[in-house]
Design a protein around this motif. Structure first.
Motif, PDB file in Angstrom:
ATOM      1  N   ARG A   3      38.122  41.126  43.302  1.00  0.00           N
ATOM      2  CA  ARG A   3      39.526  40.731  43.453  1.00  0.00           C
ATOM      3  C   ARG A   3      40.288  41.841  44.156  1.00  0.00           C
ATOM      4  NH1 ARG A   3      41.339  39.552  37.546  1.00  0.00           N
ATOM      5  NH2 ARG A   3      43.315  39.661  38.606  1.00  0.00           N
ATOM      6  N   ARG A   4      41.447  41.508  44.704  1.00  0.00           N
ATOM      7  CA  ARG A   4      42.296  42.512  45.364  1.00  0.00           C
ATOM      8  C   ARG A   4      43.113  43.259  44.314  1.00  0.00           C
ATOM      9  NH1 ARG A   4      42.048  42.347  50.857  1.00  0.00           N
ATOM     10  NH2 ARG A   4      43.741  43.829  50.858  1.00  0.00           N
ATOM     11  N   TRP A   5      43.390  44.512  44.591  1.00  0.00           N
ATOM     12  CA  TRP A   5      44.213  45.325  43.694  1.00  0.00           C
ATOM     13  C   TRP A   5      45.629  44.752  43.655  1.00  0.00           C
ATOM     14  CZ3 TRP A   5      42.859  49.758  40.936  1.00  0.00           C
ATOM     15  CH2 TRP A   5      41.548  50.185  41.116  1.00  0.00           C
ATOM     16  N   ARG A 104      39.634  53.674  36.694  1.00  0.00           N
ATOM     17  CA  ARG A 104      38.245  53.243  36.483  1.00  0.00           C
ATOM     18  C   ARG A 104      38.193  52.038  35.550  1.00  0.00           C
ATOM     19  NH1 ARG A 104      33.849  52.042  38.598  1.00  0.00           N
ATOM     20  NH2 ARG A 104      32.063  52.187  37.246  1.00  0.00           N
ATOM     21  N   SER A 105      39.007  52.071  34.497  1.00  0.00           N
ATOM     22  CA  SER A 105      39.072  50.961  33.559  1.00  0.00           C
ATOM     23  C   SER A 105      39.611  49.701  34.243  1.00  0.00           C
ATOM     24  CB  SER A 105      39.958  51.340  32.372  1.00  0.00           C
ATOM     25  OG  SER A 105      40.042  50.279  31.458  1.00  0.00           O
ATOM     26  N   LEU A 112      37.710  44.931  40.379  1.00  0.00           N
ATOM     27  CA  LEU A 112      38.332  45.414  41.610  1.00  0.00           C
ATOM     28  C   LEU A 112      37.379  46.323  42.367  1.00  0.00           C
ATOM     29  CD1 LEU A 112      41.778  46.307  40.033  1.00  0.00           C
ATOM     30  CD2 LEU A 112      41.225  44.242  41.332  1.00  0.00           C
ATOM     31  N   ASP A 113      37.464  46.301  43.672  1.00  0.00           N
ATOM     32  CA  ASP A 113      36.621  47.144  44.523  1.00  0.00           C
ATOM     33  C   ASP A 113      37.293  48.503  44.700  1.00  0.00           C
ATOM     34  OD1 ASP A 113      35.112  48.387  46.469  1.00  0.00           O
ATOM     35  OD2 ASP A 113      35.458  46.858  48.001  1.00  0.00           O
ATOM     36  N   PRO A 114      36.725  49.579  44.142  1.00  0.00           N
ATOM     37  CA  PRO A 114      37.354  50.889  44.290  1.00  0.00           C
ATOM     38  C   PRO A 114      37.354  51.400  45.728  1.00  0.00           C
ATOM     39  CG  PRO A 114      35.290  51.076  43.078  1.00  0.00           C
ATOM     40  CD  PRO A 114      35.529  49.627  43.326  1.00  0.00           C
ATOM     41  N   MET A 115      36.575  50.787  46.594  1.00  0.00           N
ATOM     42  CA  MET A 115      36.502  51.220  47.995  1.00  0.00           C
ATOM     43  C   MET A 115      37.317  50.315  48.936  1.00  0.00           C
ATOM     44  SD  MET A 115      34.821  53.859  47.466  1.00  0.00           S
ATOM     45  CE  MET A 115      34.540  54.459  49.119  1.00  0.00           C
ATOM     46  N   GLU A 116      38.113  49.408  48.361  1.00  0.00           N
ATOM     47  CA  GLU A 116      38.946  48.532  49.192  1.00  0.00           C
ATOM     48  C   GLU A 116      39.833  49.363  50.109  1.00  0.00           C
ATOM     49  OE1 GLU A 116      42.705  45.586  48.470  1.00  0.00           O
ATOM     50  OE2 GLU A 116      41.056  45.437  47.022  1.00  0.00           O
TER      51      GLU A 116
END
Length: 120
Positions: A3-5, A104-105, A112-116
């Motif tokens: 999903r998007r942030w 992170r949580s 969510l993709d942390p590299m978006e």
């Protein structure tokens, strides 16, 4: 598919009242003259965020700055020890730790993709 942030809120609550959140284009300049990604301005109860960050970094910076407000509002900065530079470093470590854990949580629990990358 991740999903998007979510968008950063325009205001949040703190123990001592509301905190306005503003996002600016480009870099910010800290009181010491260094470029930075975010600032908490206690006298104005405002969090200022620089533009152009990937969403995970924007959220990390936002929560880091909000953590400054939490520490000040709760009086915890009075309990952290050290002289000027050491005290500042101790506060920064606490804020970074809280922000890292929260982001992170969020990424894990919300998928969510942390590299978006930032939207253009």
């Amino acid at each position: 598919m991740a999903r998007r942030w979510p968008a950063i809120p325009r205001a949040v609550s703190g123990l001592a009242g509301p905190i306005k959140v503003s996002q600016r284009r480009g870099a910010l300049v800290a009181p010491d003259g260094d470029d930075c990604w975010g600032l908490y301005i206690p006298a104005k109860r405002t969090i200022a965020l620089a533009g152009g960050m990937p969403p995970a970094l924007r959220w990390h910076t936002f929560i880091h700055e909000w953590a400054h407000a939490w520490l000040i509002d709760a009086g915890l900065t009075n309990l952290l020890h050290g002289e000027d530079a050491e005290l500042e470093r101790n506060v920064e470590v606490v804020c970074d730790t809280l922000a890292t854990a929260a982001v992170r949580s969020m990424a894990t629990s919300l998928g969510l993709d942390p590299m978006e990358r930032p939207k253009k």
